[in-house]
Motif scaffolding. Structure first.
Motif, short mmCIF file in Angstrom:
data_model
loop_
_atom_site.label_atom_id
_atom_site.label_comp_id
_atom_site.label_asym_id
_atom_site.label_seq_id
_atom_site.Cartn_x
_atom_site.Cartn_y
_atom_site.Cartn_z
N ASN A 158 0.80 -1.22 0.00
CA ASN A 158 0.00 0.00 0.00
C ASN A 158 0.84 1.27 0.00
N GLY A 159 2.16 1.12 0.02
CA GLY A 159 3.04 2.27 -0.04
C GLY A 159 3.17 3.04 1.25
N GLU A 160 2.59 2.52 2.34
CA GLU A 160 2.62 3.25 3.60
C GLU A 160 3.93 3.09 4.35
N SER A 161 4.77 2.16 3.92
CA SER A 161 6.10 2.01 4.50
C SER A 161 7.06 1.64 3.39
N GLY A 162 8.31 1.98 3.58
CA GLY A 162 9.28 1.67 2.54
C GLY A 162 10.68 2.10 2.90
N GLU A 163 11.61 1.76 2.01
CA GLU A 163 13.02 2.09 2.19
C GLU A 163 13.57 2.59 0.85
N PHE A 164 14.30 3.69 0.90
CA PHE A 164 14.97 4.23 -0.27
C PHE A 164 16.46 4.27 -0.02
N THR A 165 17.26 4.04 -1.04
CA THR A 165 18.69 4.34 -1.01
C THR A 165 18.97 5.28 -2.17
#
Length: 293
Positions: free
Chosen positions: A125-132
């Motif tokens: 649902n896109g409510e949590s995530g990780e970016f580098t």
């Protein structure tokens, strides 16, 4: 830029004053790593000099990080390099998620040259995530100011859990505050702008590994007041209260003091500064000794 600048400069000043409420910061989350002792230190005759030296160098590092990436600063000073990256991740994460890709080019951020890219993982649902984010001599310009980033930033968020984490492993060069490394983490919980954040940083000096965490500045500018936990790889952590530290051009302090508390929960060391070229006077058990700046 202006909307997010208001959020970062105004509300993050509140966050930094409230630092330390978002967790004890004892984990090894910073990208530069710390593998030393993590229990409370006991200061005694055998290690008081080493602990005092560690407190001195770690306090300089904390102030350097605040100078380079802190938010407690005059509105007349341009956005700090760290604040701009926080703004970037907050404002652009949704548009990057909307691309429905796990990696991509992000060189549009580098409006002054260089390149950048990103990778991401996210919940359904896109409510949590990780970016580098990876930066290759990526220069960001605004008005008369420019910042060049080289290295990486990690950004993690959980909107449902009200949690945000930024980790930096960057070389930063600016035309208004020089060049320095940014190898710290910035962890926030609660409502962003009203919750609490913890700044931590791992570094080494003269072959010794240190960790600074739970950093909370109550003033910065011409003088610095702050509290922090300082970890020494061999002895563990002490807690400090720094008052009225005035920074010298050479990176030391010309005045002010630092009080150190160890595992006994009592004040065991006091560091006193009385000149940029003068040694630090350390008081321990009623006696004094000097540590070079």
């Amino acid at each position: 830029m202006n909307t997010m600048k208001s959020l970062i400069v105004i509300s993050m000043g509140i966050l930094l004053v409230a630092c330390g409420g978002g967790g004890d910061g004892d984990g090894d989350s910073s990208s530069s790593g710390y593998s030393g002792k993590t229990s409370a230190a006991t200061v005694d005759d055998s290690n008081n000099t080493a602990v005092a030296k560690g407190v001195h160098v770690a306090s300089k590092q904390a102030v350097s990080t605040e100078e380079g990436g802190g938010a407690l600063r005059s509105l007349f000073v341009p956005d700090s390099p760290r604040d701009i990256l926080i703004e970037q991740s907050l404002s652009d994460s949704q548009s990057l998620l909307a691309r429905n890709t796990t990696s991509g080019d992000y060189s549009q951020f580098c409006n002054g040259g260089g390149s950048a890219s990103y990778t991401l993982t996210t919940s359904q649902n896109g409510e949590s995530g990780e970016f580098t984010y990876n930066y290759n001599n990526c220069t960001y310009t605004y008005g008369e100011y420019s910042i060049t980033y080289d290295g990486s930033m990690y950004y993690e968020y959980d909107n449902n859990g009200n949690y945000w984490l930024w980790e930096y492993d960057l070389t930063v060069s600016t035309n208004y505050m020089g060049s320095y490394t940014l190898t710290s983490s910035y962890e926030c919980s609660g409502d962003l702008g009203l919750g609490s954040c913890t700044v931590s940083e791992n570094f080494s000096d003269d072959g010794v590994s240190y960790r600074v965490t739970d950093v909370s500045f109550s003033s910065s500018g011409s003088d610095f007041d702050f509290t922090a936990k300082i970890y020494h790889e061999d002895y563990g952590y002490v807690e400090i209260v720094a008052t009225d530290l005035v920074l010298c051009d050479n990176g030391g302090f010309s005045s002010g003091s630092i009080v150190v508390t160890d595992s006994s929960s009592t004040d065991v060391l006091t560091l006193t500064y009385s000149g940029c070229d003068a040694p630090v006077v350390v008081t321990y058990n009623g006696t004094t000794f000097n540590v070079n700046q």
